[in-house]
Design an enzyme around this catalytic site. Structure first.
Site, PDB file in Angstrom:
ATOM      1  N   ASP A 282      58.735  49.769  -7.477  1.00  0.00           N
ATOM      2  CA  ASP A 282      59.805  50.729  -7.228  1.00  0.00           C
ATOM      3  C   ASP A 282      59.289  52.065  -7.734  1.00  0.00           C
ATOM      4  OD1 ASP A 282      62.275  51.338  -6.075  1.00  0.00           O
ATOM      5  OD2 ASP A 282      63.298  51.324  -8.001  1.00  0.00           O
TER       6      ASP A 282
ATOM      7  N   PHE B 189      55.619  61.394   2.660  1.00  0.00           N
ATOM      8  CA  PHE B 189      56.997  61.023   2.960  1.00  0.00           C
ATOM      9  C   PHE B 189      57.873  61.373   1.769  1.00  0.00           C
ATOM     10  CE2 PHE B 189      54.928  57.440   0.995  1.00  0.00           C
ATOM     11  CZ  PHE B 189      55.864  56.926   0.126  1.00  0.00           C
TER      12      PHE B 189
ATOM     13  N   ASP C 268      57.485  64.476  -0.895  1.00  0.00           N
ATOM     14  CA  ASP C 268      56.128  65.029  -0.878  1.00  0.00           C
ATOM     15  C   ASP C 268      56.052  66.505  -0.474  1.00  0.00           C
ATOM     16  OD1 ASP C 268      55.254  62.568  -1.745  1.00  0.00           O
ATOM     17  OD2 ASP C 268      54.094  62.101   0.057  1.00  0.00           O
TER      18      ASP C 268
ATOM     19  N   HIS D 205      50.986  58.449  -8.401  1.00  0.00           N
ATOM     20  CA  HIS D 205      51.634  57.520  -9.318  1.00  0.00           C
ATOM     21  C   HIS D 205      51.433  56.075  -8.863  1.00  0.00           C
ATOM     22  CE1 HIS D 205      54.176  58.982  -6.111  1.00  0.00           C
ATOM     23  NE2 HIS D 205      54.988  57.957  -6.243  1.00  0.00           N
TER      24      HIS D 205
END
Length: 174
Positions: free
Chosen positions: A50, A131, A134, A159
């Site tokens: 997540d 996406f 960004d 990340h």
């Protein structure tokens, strides 16, 4: 990153077509919920992630709600619009992207791996790649947004890459 050391199957390979509920209040919880959902159905080693954008001036918003910040339809443009509106009158535009990957091994043992990258929310969208957020996120040390970067460049610092690298190190050191 893992294709040489693992046989990776997707949700569709397992005939999981339903949306896995993300009912947690943290990225860690949602990552665990998704991994546990698949593990409980198939009893195989699994990993799930997540990710979210945490904005300092907004006390960590949108955070765990990043995908559905502006509503349940998960509209990236509306999410960006809402975030920019909330930041209109603040000078503090510090933010970070964070990913948490949960691994559940065959034994049922759980491990979590985190990756993050700090940056700034710019005032107007730039770039057509990537996406989500960004087009408005510029990582520290760069002059371009994630949406302006080539995928290879973004993937070296993202990340998700950092969390996946930790996962890979765990799997290869067993």
């Amino acid at each position: 990153m893992l294709s040489n050391s693992c046989n990776i199957v997707s949700l569709s390979d397992l005939n999981i077509t339903e949306d896995i509920p993300e009912t947690g209040h943290t990225l860690e919880e949602n990552s665990r919920i998704k991994a546990r959902y698949v593990f409980d159905k198939h009893a195989i080693p699994v990993f799930a992630d997540d990710s979210g954008l945490l904005v300092e001036a907004l006390n960590g918003e949108p955070g765990v709600y990043s995908a559905r910040y502006a509503g349940p339809e998960k509209d990236n443009e509306k999410n960006i619009d809402l975030l920019l509106k909330k930041l209109e009158r603040t000078q503090n535009r510090k933010a970070k992207f964070k990913t948490v990957i949960t691994l559940i091994e065959e034994s049922g043992s759980e491990f979590q791996f985190e990756g993050s990258i700090h940056g700034t929310i710019i005032k107007n969208r730039k770039g057509n790649g990537g996406f989500g957020y960004d087009p408005i996120f510029t990582p520290n040390g760069y002059n371009s947004t994630f949406a302006e970067m080539e995928p290879k460049e973004k993937n070296k610092v993202s990340h998700r890459f950092k969390a996946a690298k930790k996962l890979m190190m765990h799997l290869t050191n067993k």
